[in-house]
Scaffold this motif. Sequence first.
Motif, PDB file in Angstrom:
ATOM      1  N   MET A 191       0.824  -1.205   0.000  1.00  0.00           N
ATOM      2  CA  MET A 191       0.000   0.000   0.000  1.00  0.00           C
ATOM      3  C   MET A 191       0.862   1.260   0.000  1.00  0.00           C
ATOM      4  N   VAL A 192       1.959   1.251   0.754  1.00  0.00           N
ATOM      5  CA  VAL A 192       2.861   2.409   0.737  1.00  0.00           C
ATOM      6  C   VAL A 192       3.437   2.595  -0.666  1.00  0.00           C
ATOM      7  N   LEU A 193       3.836   1.493  -1.299  1.00  0.00           N
ATOM      8  CA  LEU A 193       4.376   1.555  -2.649  1.00  0.00           C
ATOM      9  C   LEU A 193       3.357   2.100  -3.637  1.00  0.00           C
ATOM     10  N   ILE A 194       2.147   1.548  -3.622  1.00  0.00           N
ATOM     11  CA  ILE A 194       1.127   1.926  -4.589  1.00  0.00           C
ATOM     12  C   ILE A 194       0.692   3.380  -4.418  1.00  0.00           C
ATOM     13  N   VAL A 195       0.477   3.802  -3.193  1.00  0.00           N
ATOM     14  CA  VAL A 195       0.066   5.192  -2.959  1.00  0.00           C
ATOM     15  C   VAL A 195       1.182   6.149  -3.373  1.00  0.00           C
ATOM     16  N   SER A 196       2.426   5.793  -3.082  1.00  0.00           N
ATOM     17  CA  SER A 196       3.558   6.636  -3.487  1.00  0.00           C
ATOM     18  C   SER A 196       3.656   6.717  -5.001  1.00  0.00           C
ATOM     19  N   MET A 197       3.488   5.588  -5.670  1.00  0.00           N
ATOM     20  CA  MET A 197       3.524   5.578  -7.131  1.00  0.00           C
ATOM     21  C   MET A 197       2.379   6.396  -7.714  1.00  0.00           C
ATOM     22  N   GLY A 198       1.279   6.493  -6.962  1.00  0.00           N
ATOM     23  CA  GLY A 198       0.150   7.282  -7.417  1.00  0.00           C
ATOM     24  C   GLY A 198       0.526   8.737  -7.668  1.00  0.00           C
ATOM     25  N   PHE A 199       1.489   9.253  -6.905  1.00  0.00           N
ATOM     26  CA  PHE A 199       1.948  10.627  -7.108  1.00  0.00           C
ATOM     27  C   PHE A 199       2.670  10.760  -8.455  1.00  0.00           C
ATOM     28  N   VAL A 200       3.497   9.771  -8.777  1.00  0.00           N
ATOM     29  CA  VAL A 200       4.228   9.798 -10.040  1.00  0.00           C
ATOM     30  C   VAL A 200       3.270   9.676 -11.219  1.00  0.00           C
ATOM     31  N   TYR A 201       2.372   8.696 -11.145  1.00  0.00           N
ATOM     32  CA  TYR A 201       1.429   8.457 -12.231  1.00  0.00           C
ATOM     33  C   TYR A 201       0.508   9.662 -12.445  1.00  0.00           C
ATOM     34  N   THR A 202       0.041  10.244 -11.346  1.00  0.00           N
ATOM     35  CA  THR A 202      -0.847  11.398 -11.447  1.00  0.00           C
ATOM     36  C   THR A 202      -0.138  12.585 -12.080  1.00  0.00           C
ATOM     37  N   TRP A 203       1.105  12.830 -11.668  1.00  0.00           N
ATOM     38  CA  TRP A 203       1.845  13.961 -12.211  1.00  0.00           C
ATOM     39  C   TRP A 203       2.026  13.813 -13.713  1.00  0.00           C
ATOM     40  N   PHE A 204       2.455  12.641 -14.161  1.00  0.00           N
ATOM     41  CA  PHE A 204       2.682  12.442 -15.587  1.00  0.00           C
ATOM     42  C   PHE A 204       1.385  12.489 -16.389  1.00  0.00           C
ATOM     43  N   ARG A 205       0.330  11.925 -15.826  1.00  0.00           N
ATOM     44  CA  ARG A 205      -0.967  11.951 -16.534  1.00  0.00           C
ATOM     45  C   ARG A 205      -1.447  13.374 -16.741  1.00  0.00           C
ATOM     46  N   MET A 206      -1.373  14.177 -15.703  1.00  0.00           N
ATOM     47  CA  MET A 206      -1.897  15.523 -15.791  1.00  0.00           C
ATOM     48  C   MET A 206      -0.933  16.482 -16.484  1.00  0.00           C
ATOM     49  N   LYS A 207       0.353  16.226 -16.409  1.00  0.00           N
ATOM     50  CA  LYS A 207       1.324  17.081 -17.094  1.00  0.00           C
ATOM     51  C   LYS A 207       1.289  16.844 -18.594  1.00  0.00           C
ATOM     52  N   SER A 208       1.215  15.577 -19.004  1.00  0.00           N
ATOM     53  CA  SER A 208       1.249  15.231 -20.425  1.00  0.00           C
ATOM     54  C   SER A 208      -0.118  15.297 -21.090  1.00  0.00           C
ATOM     55  N   GLY A 209      -1.190  15.110 -20.308  1.00  0.00           N
ATOM     56  CA  GLY A 209      -2.521  15.010 -20.859  1.00  0.00           C
ATOM     57  C   GLY A 209      -2.787  13.685 -21.545  1.00  0.00           C
TER      58      GLY A 209
END
Length: 291
Positions: free
Chosen positions: A207-225
């Motif tokens: 859960m710590v891994l997945i939630v932390s990765m959520g920050f990376v995935y969210t940033w790239f999704r919203m930055k790149s569109g």
Amino acid sequence: MKNSSKQDLKPVAIFLSITLTLSSIFYFLIIYSGKIGGGQGLFATGLMWCPGVSALITMKILNRNISELGWKWGKTKYQVWSYLIPIIYVFITYLIIWFFGWGGFYNKEFVNGLTKSFGLGEIGDGATIALYVFLLGTFGMIGSAAHTLGEEIGWRGFLVPELFKKYGFTKTALISGFIWGVWHLPILLFADYNSGIPSWYALSCFMVLIVSMGFVYTWFRMKSGSLWTAVILHATHNLFVQGVFTALTVDMGNTAYYFDEFGIVMPLIAIGFAIYYSNKRNELKPVPIII
């Protein structure tokens, strides 16, 4: 008229309800078989596509255009970094594990199996590993991305932009990461989707891994569109964790407590990446979705 940032969460509720309903079918099949690889791996494939199918159904119910899910490629630099970042944090993770002797490098039996399967004679273990990593990291991405696309149409194609409208970056990363992690729990707790260690330990690290990765995935999704950043991040992670580094690591007795997605080291490294991308949240525009 409601401002888009004030929209209610009805679309999210619809999406999650459909996802849970569809996923329950494959939870049952996987748990009943007792193996994540049950049904020749097709049960897991079906499960991974439930969020994507749910997102498409939700878009139909809401009478929205599926182009809003972020299908276009966007800037290639974000896709390149999406490929490299999982390799970087996984490499750091396993260097630490090998350096401290929590796991050994390299698994001779695994490499011997590769050498035999390639049928190229005795080309040397180093050449065998290099060839395997190259083939897996290129052609292997096709199959891996086909699986992760099913999840990412749902999680980052639909859920993240929908949450971002209302909550912004930090809450979206936390909420979407938590939902993503909880979605895995039935097969982690009741099947063999772990490393054979106590469930509470595997669950905590995962859960710590997945939630932390959520920050990376969210940033790239919203930055790149583009949802393809998430697809590549996810596909590369799966390939290099499961197919390369875990496979090359020798079990030293307690190795399961340190490596893979259920050991302690990778979640700690992932927290560092989460902090880094959280500090870059001001670079994001309100809703940069390519349509």
